[in-house]
Design a protein around this motif. Structure first.
Motif, PDB file in Angstrom:
ATOM      1  N   ASP A   1      40.280 -32.306 -66.900  1.00 53.84           N
ATOM      2  CA  ASP A   1      41.735 -32.742 -67.065  1.00 53.84           C
ATOM      3  C   ASP A   1      42.329 -31.408 -67.985  1.00 53.84           C
ATOM      4  OD1 ASP A   1      41.791 -34.765 -65.617  1.00 53.84           O
ATOM      5  OD2 ASP A   1      41.768 -36.328 -66.933  1.00 53.84           O
ATOM      6  N   ASP A   2      41.239 -30.890 -68.704  1.00 46.38           N
ATOM      7  CA  ASP A   2      41.833 -29.821 -69.807  1.00 46.38           C
ATOM      8  C   ASP A   2      41.505 -28.312 -69.025  1.00 46.38           C
ATOM      9  OD1 ASP A   2      42.239 -31.707 -71.769  1.00 46.38           O
ATOM     10  OD2 ASP A   2      40.193 -31.701 -72.293  1.00 46.38           O
ATOM     11  N   LEU A   3      41.140 -28.296 -67.667  1.00 48.99           N
ATOM     12  CA  LEU A   3      40.990 -26.757 -67.245  1.00 48.99           C
ATOM     13  C   LEU A   3      42.153 -26.426 -66.145  1.00 48.99           C
ATOM     14  CD1 LEU A   3      37.319 -27.513 -66.042  1.00 48.99           C
ATOM     15  CD2 LEU A   3      38.072 -26.432 -68.036  1.00 48.99           C
ATOM     16  N   PRO A   4      42.377 -25.437 -66.265  1.00 46.05           N
ATOM     17  CA  PRO A   4      43.522 -24.980 -65.651  1.00 46.05           C
ATOM     18  C   PRO A   4      43.117 -24.830 -64.158  1.00 46.05           C
ATOM     19  CG  PRO A   4      42.565 -23.180 -66.507  1.00 46.05           C
ATOM     20  CD  PRO A   4      41.741 -24.188 -67.030  1.00 46.05           C
TER      21      PRO A   4
ATOM     22  N   PRO B   1      23.877 -31.119 -70.319  1.00 44.11           N
ATOM     23  CA  PRO B   1      25.185 -31.180 -70.931  1.00 44.11           C
ATOM     24  C   PRO B   1      25.855 -29.682 -71.122  1.00 44.11           C
ATOM     25  CG  PRO B   1      23.340 -31.733 -72.525  1.00 44.11           C
ATOM     26  CD  PRO B   1      22.713 -31.625 -71.160  1.00 44.11           C
ATOM     27  N   GLU B   2      24.979 -28.862 -71.310  1.00 43.37           N
ATOM     28  CA  GLU B   2      25.513 -27.395 -71.508  1.00 43.37           C
ATOM     29  C   GLU B   2      26.751 -27.135 -70.363  1.00 43.37           C
ATOM     30  OE1 GLU B   2      21.147 -27.399 -73.259  1.00 43.37           O
ATOM     31  OE2 GLU B   2      22.275 -28.121 -71.454  1.00 43.37           O
ATOM     32  N   VAL B   3      26.621 -27.991 -69.263  1.00 40.55           N
ATOM     33  CA  VAL B   3      27.533 -27.477 -68.321  1.00 40.55           C
ATOM     34  C   VAL B   3      28.920 -27.917 -68.861  1.00 40.55           C
ATOM     35  CG1 VAL B   3      27.700 -29.746 -67.371  1.00 40.55           C
ATOM     36  CG2 VAL B   3      28.142 -27.852 -65.834  1.00 40.55           C
ATOM     37  N   VAL B   4      28.956 -28.557 -70.071  1.00 38.15           N
ATOM     38  CA  VAL B   4      30.471 -28.379 -70.605  1.00 38.15           C
ATOM     39  C   VAL B   4      30.800 -27.250 -70.975  1.00 38.15           C
ATOM     40  CG1 VAL B   4      31.854 -29.629 -72.256  1.00 38.15           C
ATOM     41  CG2 VAL B   4      30.257 -31.019 -70.901  1.00 38.15           C
ATOM     42  N   ARG B   5      30.141 -26.572 -71.700  1.00 35.91           N
ATOM     43  CA  ARG B   5      30.313 -25.125 -72.202  1.00 35.91           C
ATOM     44  C   ARG B   5      30.714 -24.273 -71.042  1.00 35.91           C
ATOM     45  NH1 ARG B   5      26.210 -22.315 -76.626  1.00 35.91           N
ATOM     46  NH2 ARG B   5      24.972 -22.770 -74.933  1.00 35.91           N
ATOM     47  N   THR B   6      29.821 -24.276 -69.939  1.00 38.00           N
ATOM     48  CA  THR B   6      30.320 -23.431 -68.989  1.00 38.00           C
ATOM     49  C   THR B   6      31.791 -23.573 -68.543  1.00 38.00           C
ATOM     50  OG1 THR B   6      27.852 -23.577 -68.105  1.00 38.00           O
ATOM     51  CG2 THR B   6      29.312 -22.645 -66.599  1.00 38.00           C
ATOM     52  N   LEU B   7      32.070 -24.774 -68.201  1.00 33.92           N
ATOM     53  CA  LEU B   7      33.538 -25.003 -67.772  1.00 33.92           C
ATOM     54  C   LEU B   7      34.362 -24.587 -68.808  1.00 33.92           C
ATOM     55  CD1 LEU B   7      32.726 -28.547 -66.229  1.00 33.92           C
ATOM     56  CD2 LEU B   7      33.186 -26.431 -65.142  1.00 33.92           C
TER      57      LEU B   7
ATOM     58  N   CYS C   1      31.781 -17.382 -56.262  1.00 37.66           N
ATOM     59  CA  CYS C   1      30.740 -16.790 -57.576  1.00 37.66           C
ATOM     60  C   CYS C   1      29.776 -17.729 -57.623  1.00 37.66           C
ATOM     61  CB  CYS C   1      31.766 -16.809 -58.682  1.00 37.66           C
ATOM     62  SG  CYS C   1      32.605 -15.141 -58.721  1.00 37.66           S
ATOM     63  N   PHE C   2      28.664 -17.393 -57.985  1.00 36.81           N
ATOM     64  CA  PHE C   2      27.611 -18.237 -58.566  1.00 36.81           C
ATOM     65  C   PHE C   2      27.331 -18.283 -60.014  1.00 36.81           C
ATOM     66  CE2 PHE C   2      26.115 -18.920 -54.058  1.00 36.81           C
ATOM     67  CZ  PHE C   2      25.598 -20.298 -54.045  1.00 36.81           C
ATOM     68  N   LEU C   3      27.309 -19.108 -60.753  1.00 40.86           N
ATOM     69  CA  LEU C   3      26.941 -19.188 -61.974  1.00 40.86           C
ATOM     70  C   LEU C   3      25.863 -20.344 -62.357  1.00 40.86           C
ATOM     71  CD1 LEU C   3      30.315 -19.135 -64.259  1.00 40.86           C
ATOM     72  CD2 LEU C   3      28.430 -17.364 -64.488  1.00 40.86           C
ATOM     73  N   ASP C   4      25.202 -20.339 -63.297  1.00 40.23           N
ATOM     74  CA  ASP C   4      24.134 -21.372 -63.687  1.00 40.23           C
ATOM     75  C   ASP C   4      24.831 -22.481 -64.747  1.00 40.23           C
ATOM     76  OD1 ASP C   4      22.337 -20.362 -61.973  1.00 40.23           O
ATOM     77  OD2 ASP C   4      21.168 -19.426 -63.475  1.00 40.23           O
ATOM     78  N   ASP C   5      24.439 -23.535 -64.862  1.00 42.26           N
ATOM     79  CA  ASP C   5      25.017 -24.733 -65.729  1.00 42.26           C
ATOM     80  C   ASP C   5      24.499 -24.461 -67.156  1.00 42.26           C
ATOM     81  OD1 ASP C   5      22.460 -25.284 -65.356  1.00 42.26           O
ATOM     82  OD2 ASP C   5      22.608 -27.490 -64.890  1.00 42.26           O
ATOM     83  N   ASP C   6      23.763 -23.656 -67.382  1.00 42.00           N
ATOM     84  CA  ASP C   6      23.486 -23.269 -69.078  1.00 42.00           C
ATOM     85  C   ASP C   6      24.323 -22.135 -69.531  1.00 42.00           C
ATOM     86  OD1 ASP C   6      21.708 -21.849 -67.536  1.00 42.00           O
ATOM     87  OD2 ASP C   6      20.137 -22.297 -68.882  1.00 42.00           O
TER      88      ASP C   6
END
Length: 302
Positions: free
Chosen positions: A57-60, A15-21, A92-97
């Motif tokens: 929906d809240d992301l640019p 669920p931490e992927v939300v913070r990533t986004l 770019c690569f990022l991890d989901d946490d």
């Protein structure tokens, strides 16, 4: 002229992927930098679909979600690469946490443009809470800092990296090794391969990503398993029998030295553990040179 960057995320029951986004939404970018986010869900079922949909929906930036099952991180990474825009200039690569600072992407792009690097690696800094043992905090064992060896950046990890992806790059069709998709180290091997294809790597210390450390990782046993696997992954730098033999011999000598230093520092726990973990890394290098089987670190619950 616009610069198009695709940011690639692989997720598995986090669920931490939300913070990533949400951290990506805070990026401060020049008007000519365009972003698209690709998320590959590696779970058996599309468990992250609703989680991602709740915040997109809240992301640019446009977000493309795809389901890439099989509990194999290489499958998810390759699915991301297959979904990259045809006219993307960088990926770019990022991890989901992980989460990033507002100027993260700006710093990566600036370094790539200034140095003409093909890939730019940034640090992934561990964020500890109060439950972390003091010796782990002092050693900062969970952070990942890109390094130079003999003045060169040989490889890196996919937790924080910018990579050129224009039409003329010779690695456009390269993909992550499926055989390493459950053991880990697929990113280390991937970037070793790109370097052999002519890619030039650089480091940007200012392009910081942060990563929270769960309690399950706050132990000497977990750190030893990670160091051992890191050593096995580094063995991918040796591509011939002679090179593997030389690397294995060097690693064995270093492991022995680390063992001796661990004995000498036995009364001081922090120092003893530091030398034990360094020695475990070199033992892993020996195991990798001998092509010993790698244990599986991915595919279970995080």
């Amino acid at each position: 002229m616009n610069t198009l960057v695709n940011i690639l995320l692989c997720t598995f029951r986090r669920p931490e992927v939300v913070r990533t986004l949400e951290s990506l939404a805070t990026m401060d970018l020049a008007a000519d930098v365009l972003v698209r986010v690709v998320i590959a869900d590696n779970d058996d079922t599309p468990s992250a679909r609703d989680v991602v949909a709740a915040v997109t929906d809240d992301l640019p930036w446009p977000v493309h979600y795809l389901h890439a099952p099989a509990r194999n991180i290489s499958i998810a990474r390759n699915a991301c690469l297959d979904a990259v825009d045809a006219d993307a200039d960088f990926i770019c690569f990022l991890d989901d946490d992980e989460w990033v600072v507002p100027d993260w992407l700006t710093q990566l792009l600036a370094t790539a443009n200034h140095t003409e690097a093909d890939a730019v690696f940034g640090p992934v800094i561990a964020s500890y809470d109060d439950t972390a043992p003091s010796w782990i905090k002092a050693g900062d064992y969970h952070s990942s800092y890109p390094v130079r060896r003999n003045g060169q950046v040989e490889t890196g990890i996919s937790g924080n990296v910018l990579l050129r992806w224009g039409a003329d790059v010779p690695w456009k069709n390269e993909r992550f090794d499926l055989a390493r998709g459950r053991s880990g180290g697929e990113d280390t091997e991937f970037f070793f391969r790109l370097r052999r294809a002519g890619a030039h790597f650089e480091i940007c210390d200012a392009a910081r990503a942060w990563e929270s450390v769960p309690d399950a990782r706050l132990s000497l046993a977990w750190l030893a398993r990670r160091r051992y696997r890191m050593g096995q992954s580094y063995a991918a730098s040796a591509t011939t029998n002679v090179a593997r033999a030389k690397l294995a011999l060097s690693a064995c000598l270093k492991a022995g030295y680390c063992g001796i230093m661990a004995v000498f520092n036995a009364p001081i726990r922090a120092r003893r553990f530091r030398w034990l973990l360094r020695g475990t890394l070199h033992v892993g290098v020996c195991a990798g040179c001998l092509s010993l089987r790698q244990s599986e670190h991915y595919g279970g619950s995080p």
